[in-house]
Design an enzyme around this catalytic site. Structure first.
Site: not given
Ligand SMILES: [Zn+2]
Length: 175
Positions: A98, A140-141, A144
């Site tokens: 990341c 993953h995004e 966030h």
């Molecule tokens: Zn990330």
């Protein structure tokens, strides 16, 4: 314009991002700047919160294969107000990194496929089933946007192995 990144250790990254009500020229410029920032840092995904904007928006460059089976990067895709559903029962463990946690890679278990609904930068509705590494990028995004980092999803033992690296990032970027 390349934007400054927000790094692990900054509590800003732990917030929940807000829905985008309207795709304004500022949002379009932000996406251009995020793309430049992601590419300059050799990333394949970036969420707005990582450049200091608490918005439900992220971009990815899908990692594809050419005819020879070698990895190539696809065109940038924009996801606004995304909603992920239908995670597969089947999971897969692969290494992730990341841009907000520089230099740290660790294996994360995630579903193999998901469904995603979102708006693109023109405000068109996107509704797709996605599998493989791209599904992982999207998950993953999307994490966030809810203040979650990939390191939150790794087992305690692996977390111990990266603890000193995390401490260094905290000290280096947040002092
Ligand atoms: Zn990330």
């Amino acid at each position: 314009m390349i934007l400054p990144l927000v790094y692990y250790g900054n509590s800003f990254l732990r917030q929940r991002c807000l829905e985008i009500k309207e795709i304004t020229p500022e949002i379009k410029q932000l996406v251009l700047d995020m793309t430049e920032t992601m590419d300059a840092n050799n990333g394949v995904g970036l969420a707005a919160i990582q450049v200091g904007k608490l918005l439900r928006l992220f971009i990815i460059r899908p990692v594809l294969e050419d005819e020879k089976g070698e990895a190539i990067l696809g065109e940038v895709e924009v996801f606004i107000n995304p909603k992920i559903s239908n995670p597969s029962q089947e999971t897969e463990i692969l290494s992730e990194g990341c841009l907000s946690v520089p230099g740290v890679h660790s294996e994360v278990e995630r579903p193999v496929s998901i469904h995603i609904e979102a708006l693109d930068l023109d405000g068109n509705k996107v509704s797709k089933d996605i599998q493989g590494f791209k599904a992982r990028e999207l998950m993953h995004e999307n994490d966030h946007l809810n203040g979650v980092l990939f390191i939150d999803r790794i087992p305690t033992q692996s977390r111990k192995e990266i603890e000193s690296a995390l401490k260094m990032i905290k000290e280096k970027y947040n002092s």
